[in-house]
Design a protein around this motif. Structure first.
Motif, short mmCIF file in Angstrom:
data_model
loop_
_atom_site.label_atom_id
_atom_site.label_comp_id
_atom_site.label_asym_id
_atom_site.label_seq_id
_atom_site.Cartn_x
_atom_site.Cartn_y
_atom_site.Cartn_z
N LYS A 227 0.87 -1.18 0.00
CA LYS A 227 0.00 0.00 0.00
C LYS A 227 0.90 1.23 0.00
O LYS A 227 1.79 1.34 0.84
CB LYS A 227 -0.91 0.01 1.23
CG LYS A 227 -1.85 1.22 1.30
CD LYS A 227 -2.66 1.22 2.56
CE LYS A 227 -3.77 0.19 2.52
NZ LYS A 227 -4.81 0.53 1.52
N LEU A 228 0.64 2.13 -0.95
CA LEU A 228 1.49 3.31 -1.05
C LEU A 228 0.69 4.52 -1.49
O LEU A 228 -0.44 4.40 -1.99
CB LEU A 228 2.65 3.06 -2.02
CG LEU A 228 2.33 2.56 -3.44
CD1 LEU A 228 1.96 3.71 -4.37
CD2 LEU A 228 3.53 1.82 -4.01
N VAL A 229 1.26 5.71 -1.27
CA VAL A 229 0.72 6.95 -1.82
C VAL A 229 1.33 7.14 -3.20
O VAL A 229 2.56 7.16 -3.36
CB VAL A 229 1.05 8.15 -0.91
CG1 VAL A 229 0.60 9.45 -1.57
CG2 VAL A 229 0.37 7.99 0.44
N LEU A 230 0.47 7.24 -4.22
CA LEU A 230 0.95 7.31 -5.60
C LEU A 230 1.58 8.69 -5.84
O LEU A 230 0.89 9.71 -5.85
CB LEU A 230 -0.20 7.06 -6.57
CG LEU A 230 0.19 6.90 -8.04
CD1 LEU A 230 1.00 5.62 -8.23
CD2 LEU A 230 -1.04 6.88 -8.94
N LYS A 231 2.89 8.69 -6.04
CA LYS A 231 3.63 9.91 -6.34
C LYS A 231 4.07 9.89 -7.79
O LYS A 231 3.89 8.90 -8.51
CB LYS A 231 4.83 10.03 -5.41
CG LYS A 231 4.47 10.06 -3.92
CD LYS A 231 5.68 10.33 -3.06
CE LYS A 231 6.69 9.20 -3.13
NZ LYS A 231 6.18 7.93 -2.61
N ARG A 232 4.69 10.99 -8.19
CA ARG A 232 5.12 11.12 -9.60
C ARG A 232 5.99 9.95 -10.03
O ARG A 232 5.79 9.36 -11.09
CB ARG A 232 5.87 12.45 -9.74
CG ARG A 232 6.48 12.68 -11.12
CD ARG A 232 7.33 13.94 -11.10
NE ARG A 232 8.43 13.82 -10.15
CZ ARG A 232 9.15 14.84 -9.72
NH1 ARG A 232 8.86 16.07 -10.11
NH2 ARG A 232 10.17 14.64 -8.88
N GLU A 233 6.95 9.58 -9.16
CA GLU A 233 7.88 8.52 -9.53
C GLU A 233 7.20 7.16 -9.62
O GLU A 233 7.64 6.28 -10.38
CB GLU A 233 9.03 8.45 -8.50
CG GLU A 233 9.88 9.71 -8.45
CD GLU A 233 9.28 10.77 -7.53
OE1 GLU A 233 8.14 10.59 -7.07
OE2 GLU A 233 9.95 11.78 -7.27
#
Length: 363
Positions: free
Chosen positions: A284-290
């Motif tokens: 589970k992650l926060v979707l960032k640009r990278e």
């Protein structure tokens, strides 16, 4: 073994079914037939603990071995890997015995001993908390051990124990018991006369006479070691050589270990089989640009390696999950409603060469 929760299923009984040649009454069955003992399920949850030294095997080792993992103690770590043939590989599968007492001290009034266990699933979760393990599987059978308020043994060598009545006798089956400072073992039970055959002076104790003393399931002196594996800023997740800031993670291993079908000649299952294993991982992650590149890797079915490390503490307290060959499964990016996008990214996990889909290294 220190655990959070532990369930052991119902008491042992054969597969009970009605007689087919039933009587003529409207009750349909005039008697019942008892057949083979069905496998008894168990499950547990525990914190994964640190170890005294990097080469010390963890308290979870019997659980991992019962799942068919190969244990290798190296110069600075202990590794658990997925062998091609766990039943034929040294330091791999070992059947599991689980013993659970209820009560404390002199008042352990009931205990259960599961025998011939295999672990079917291992489920680790962490990142946002201490690393925890859930395990479940089946055992061949289970003894129940009870408590009696007053038992008399006239000397320290007699090997027969007579219970007061049928009610008392039905509390007991095979296993280890303690009366005062002596540990005895019930090796046979006669449920017609409610007498037990016992072995005296077990586990380095002395056989002595006992007059009207409690007989209870044996509870060994317990010493727990280790501390929960640190979380928070000590977790590192790498996907395709790129570090990812994860909110949490989960790794699930379906071991492929199972009990054989029942065969004639014994009321218990007589062996174990090793089938295909399966590994799944979710981050589970926060979707960032990278991290948007993960969408492209899912679309292109790129092969990626996933490594998850929890804790950067001292030797004996670092856990590394290695999944060398994975594919990112397509995932949906939610409508953020003016907030950050939180996504669950799952991975297909497969072998690269041989049976190398998964390894767990304790450093």
């Amino acid at each position: 073994f220190e655990f959070i929760s532990f369930t052991t299923g119902p008491g042992e009984v054969g597969d009970t079914r009605g007689k087919k040649d039933r009587g003529v009454g409207r009750g349909m069955q005039s008697a019942f037939v008892e057949g083979r003992v069905k496998p008894i399920s168990f499950s547990l949850e525990a914190s994964v603990k640190s170890r005294a030294a990097a080469t010390t095997v963890p308290q979870e080792s019997p659980i991992y071995r019962a799942a068919g993992l190969t244990q290798t103690v190296g110069g600075s770590n202990v590794a658990f890997t997925t062998p091609a043939a766990p039943l034929e590989t040294a330091n791999s599968f070992a059947g599991l015995s689980l013993y659970r007492p209820l009560g404390k001290g002199l008042y352990v009034y009931e205990a259960e001993q599961m025998r011939g266990g295999v672990v079917k699933t291992l489920d680790w979760s962490g990142g946002d908390k201490e690393l925890t393990l859930k395990a479940s599987g089946d055992s061949v059978g289970k003894y129940h051990l009870g408590y009696s308020l007053t038992i008399t043994l006239s000397d320290g060598v007699g090997t027969s124990l007579v219970f007061a009545d049928a009610e008392e006798g039905k509390r007991f089956s095979l296993g280890w018991y303690q009366i005062e400072s002596e540990i005895i073992k019930i090796t046979a039970m006669n449920y017609t006369t409610f007498t037990a055959t016992i072995a005296r002076a077990q586990l380095s104790t002395s056989g002595v006479a006992h007059a009207s003393q409690p007989l209870r399931p044996y509870l060994p002196t317990l010493t727990y070691a280790g501390s929960p594996i640190s979380e928070g800023g000590t977790v590192t997740v790498t996907v395709d050589s790129q570090a990812i800031r994860a909110l949490s993670f989960g790794v699930t291993l379906t071991s492929g270990m199972d009990l054989l079908p029942g065969e004639s000649g014994n009321k218990y299952i007589q062996g174990v089989k090793a089938l295909r294993y399966d590994v799944k991982a979710t981050i589970k992650l926060v979707l960032k640009r990278e991290d948007v590149a993960l969408i492209g890797k899912a679309t292109q079915r790129s092969s990626v390696a996933v490594t998850i490390v929890q804790s950067t503490g001292t030797a004996g307290g670092i856990v590394t999950f290695s999944l060398p060959t994975c594919e990112v499964e397509p995932f949906a990016v939610p409508d953020t409603a003016n907030d950050v996008a939180t996504v669950d990214v799952s991975f297909r996990v497969r072998d690269n060469a041989g049976s190398d889909a998964f390894s767990l290294t304790l450093t």
